[in-house]
Design an enzyme around this catalytic site. Sequence first.
Site, mmCIF file in Angstrom:
data_model
loop_
_atom_site.group_PDB
_atom_site.id
_atom_site.type_symbol
_atom_site.label_atom_id
_atom_site.label_comp_id
_atom_site.label_asym_id
_atom_site.label_seq_id
_atom_site.Cartn_x
_atom_site.Cartn_y
_atom_site.Cartn_z
ATOM 1 N N HIS A 86 46.774 45.850 41.456
ATOM 2 C CA HIS A 86 45.766 46.279 42.461
ATOM 3 C C HIS A 86 45.574 45.235 43.428
ATOM 4 C CE1 HIS A 86 42.231 44.834 40.739
ATOM 5 N NE2 HIS A 86 42.739 44.938 39.710
ATOM 6 N N ASP A 88 43.221 45.259 45.729
ATOM 7 C CA ASP A 88 41.947 45.293 46.422
ATOM 8 C C ASP A 88 41.045 44.328 45.461
ATOM 9 O OD1 ASP A 88 41.988 47.085 44.024
ATOM 10 O OD2 ASP A 88 40.013 48.030 44.416
ATOM 11 N N GLU A 152 41.373 50.044 42.748
ATOM 12 C CA GLU A 152 40.945 49.941 41.075
ATOM 13 C C GLU A 152 39.726 49.516 41.114
ATOM 14 O OE1 GLU A 152 40.659 48.578 37.260
ATOM 15 O OE2 GLU A 152 40.287 47.265 38.780
ATOM 16 N N GLU A 153 39.162 48.624 41.613
ATOM 17 C CA GLU A 153 37.820 48.141 41.579
ATOM 18 C C GLU A 153 36.700 49.105 41.845
ATOM 19 O OE1 GLU A 153 37.593 45.666 39.940
ATOM 20 O OE2 GLU A 153 38.992 44.086 40.403
ATOM 21 N N ASP A 179 47.112 42.606 34.523
ATOM 22 C CA ASP A 179 45.911 42.641 35.042
ATOM 23 C C ASP A 179 44.695 42.473 34.055
ATOM 24 O OD1 ASP A 179 43.771 43.195 36.986
ATOM 25 O OD2 ASP A 179 43.849 45.258 36.678
HETATM 26 N N1 BES Z 1 41.491 43.842 35.760
HETATM 27 C C1 BES Z 1 40.224 44.358 35.164
HETATM 28 C C2 BES Z 1 40.135 44.675 33.983
HETATM 29 C C3 BES Z 1 40.300 43.951 32.735
HETATM 30 C C4 BES Z 1 39.954 42.604 33.028
HETATM 31 C C5 BES Z 1 40.758 44.066 31.700
HETATM 32 C C6 BES Z 1 40.049 41.479 31.821
HETATM 33 C C7 BES Z 1 41.077 43.237 30.553
HETATM 34 C C8 BES Z 1 40.633 42.026 30.881
HETATM 35 C C9 BES Z 1 40.002 45.508 36.280
HETATM 36 O O1 BES Z 1 40.245 45.034 37.626
HETATM 37 C C10 BES Z 1 38.333 45.856 36.198
HETATM 38 O O2 BES Z 1 37.663 44.940 36.582
HETATM 39 N N2 BES Z 1 38.069 46.730 35.873
HETATM 40 C C11 BES Z 1 36.681 47.374 35.888
HETATM 41 C C12 BES Z 1 36.903 48.906 35.637
HETATM 42 C C13 BES Z 1 36.840 49.754 37.191
HETATM 43 C C14 BES Z 1 36.594 51.206 36.858
HETATM 44 C C15 BES Z 1 35.838 49.129 37.985
HETATM 45 C C16 BES Z 1 35.961 47.015 34.725
HETATM 46 O O3 BES Z 1 36.484 46.863 33.537
HETATM 47 O O4 BES Z 1 34.759 46.826 34.517
HETATM 48 MN MN MN Z 2 41.872 44.139 37.829
HETATM 49 MN MN MN Z 3 38.318 44.056 38.448
#
Ligand code: BES
Ligand code: MN
Ligand code: MN
Length: 456
Positions: A86, A88, A152-153, A179
Site C-alpha cells: 500500500h 497510503d 489499506e490504512e 508489510d
Molecule cells: N502494516 C500494518 C499491519 C502490520 C504491522 C501487521 C506490523 C503486522 C506487523 C498495516 O498497515 C496496518 O496498520 N493495519 C491496521 C489495520 C487496518 C484495518 C487499519 C492495523 O493493524 O491496525
Molecule cells: Mn501496512
Molecule cells: Mn499501517
Amino acid sequence: MEGVKTFIEDHKERFIEELKSILSIPSISADSAYKADVYKAAEAVKHQLEMAGADKVELCETEGFPVVYGEKIIDENKPTVLVYGHYDVQPPDPIELWHSPPFEPVIKDNKIYARGAADDKGQVFMHLKAFEFMMHSNQLPCNVKFIIEGEEEVGSENLEGFLREEKERLKADTILISDTSMLSLEHPSITTGLKGLSYLEVEVIGPNRDLHSGVYGGAVANPVNVLCKMIGSLKDENNHITIEGFYDDVLEVSDEERALIAKTPFDLEHYKEKLDISDVEGEAGYSTIERTGIRPTLDVNGIWGGYIGEGAKTVLPSKAHAKISMRLVPNQSDEKIRKLFQDHFERIAPNSVKVKVTPHHGGEPYVMPIDIPEYAAASKAIEKTFGKKPVPVRAGGSIPIVALFEDILDLKSVLLGFGLDTDAIHSPNEHFGIDNFLLGIETICHFYDFYAKSEE
Ligand code: BES
Ligand code: MN
Ligand code: MN
C-alpha cells in the site's frame, strides 16, 4: 540471483533518493485534505513500475483511491507471484512529537525517518527495486503482477470489489507481501499469522446537557465515570476478556506449538527498555509473544468527553465516548465478536445512562501453514541473505485483505516483512533501517528464484 549484491551496492544512493521522493508525498488516506497527494503517490508508484519495465501499468479506479496495477508475464507456463502493498500512510499526528517533519525524509543513524518509511512505502519500494534488478539483469524467473493500493490504512474497503471484478486478471499462484516486521536482523523471522479486527465506537449518554458538577454531582450518573467503569469491567483480574462467548471460537494452540513459540529468540528486557516500561501486562498464563501472536486482545484506542480545555471547568458531562478495538485470532469472526461486544456493552450499562455502539471497519484473521512451497522459498531466501534460518512468528497487527485474498482468489499470502517492531509505525518518528531496506531487496530477489525453482 547473479550480481544482486553488487547491483544494490552500486545503486543504493539512487534507491534511497528515489525512496525519499516518494516518502515526501503526504498520501494520508484518512484525511480528505490530502486527496491530491494520495493520487500523486499512486502516480509515483506507477512511474516506478513503468521505469522498471512492467507492462500494462495503470491506475485502476475504484470508488475510493486507485489500485496501481502492473505485470510482467515472461512465460504462461511459469508460476505467477502477485505482489501486494500500500502507498497510503497513517496521519502523522501528534506532529509536535516528530524530531523532523514527517514528510521531509532524513537519514539518521542509518535509518530513514518519515511517515510511511516502514509502513508501507519503504517496503513497497524494496519490491520495485528487486523487480528493477531482475528486469535489468534479465533474471526474472517467473511472472509477476503488482497491486499496490491506497486505502489499506482506512480498511481497504474498495479492494474487495476490485478483487472480485478483476479475478481473472489477478490469477496467480501465490501472493507476496512486505508489510510486517521481523524479530531483528540477527534473528530474522517470517510472519505466519495476522490478527483479525473488530473496531467499534461507543457513546455513553447521560443527562440532556452538561451540568454543574457540584449542583448535580453525586446524584446524576456521570457518563465519563460510567464509561470508565464499564471499560474497566471488560477484563477480569487475570486480564481475561469478560464478554460472554468471546473465547468460544478461539482455536487453542497445541502444547507442541507453544513449546516452539517458547523457543522464539525474543528479548523481553530489550522490549521493555525500548518502550521505557518497567513491566509488561497481559493475559495470565501467556508469554508476551503469545499475547501478541496467538491470543485475542481488547484495547481502548481513544477516549473523550467532558472538559479538556485549559484550566479547570467544573462540569458533569452529558456524554462520553471511546473507540475500542479487539484483535482476533482463528477462528473468531469479526461479525460475531462485534455482536457479542454490542450485546454485552448494552447489557452492562446501568439504567442511569443510555449507550450507543457504532461499528467501524474490521477484518478476519489469517494463518499461513509452514509446509507449503511459498513458505519454504521465503525461508531459503532469508537464509541466503541473512545466513540464518528464519523462525515463524505470528504478528499482532492486521491486514484485513489477506483473509479475502484467500477467500476470493484462493491464494495464500507470504508475509515477507523487513520492518522491526521498534520502527514506530503509526507513531511519531516512524523509521526504516537502511540495512533492512537493502537486505529486503536482496531477499525478495532470492524469493523469486527459490519459488520459481520449487514450482518447476
Ligand atoms: N502494516 C500494518 C499491519 C502490520 C504491522 C501487521 C506490523 C503486522 C506487523 C498495516 O498497515 C496496518 O496498520 N493495519 C491496521 C489495520 C487496518 C484495518 C487499519 C492495523 O493493524 O491496525
Ligand atoms: Mn501496512
Ligand atoms: Mn499501517
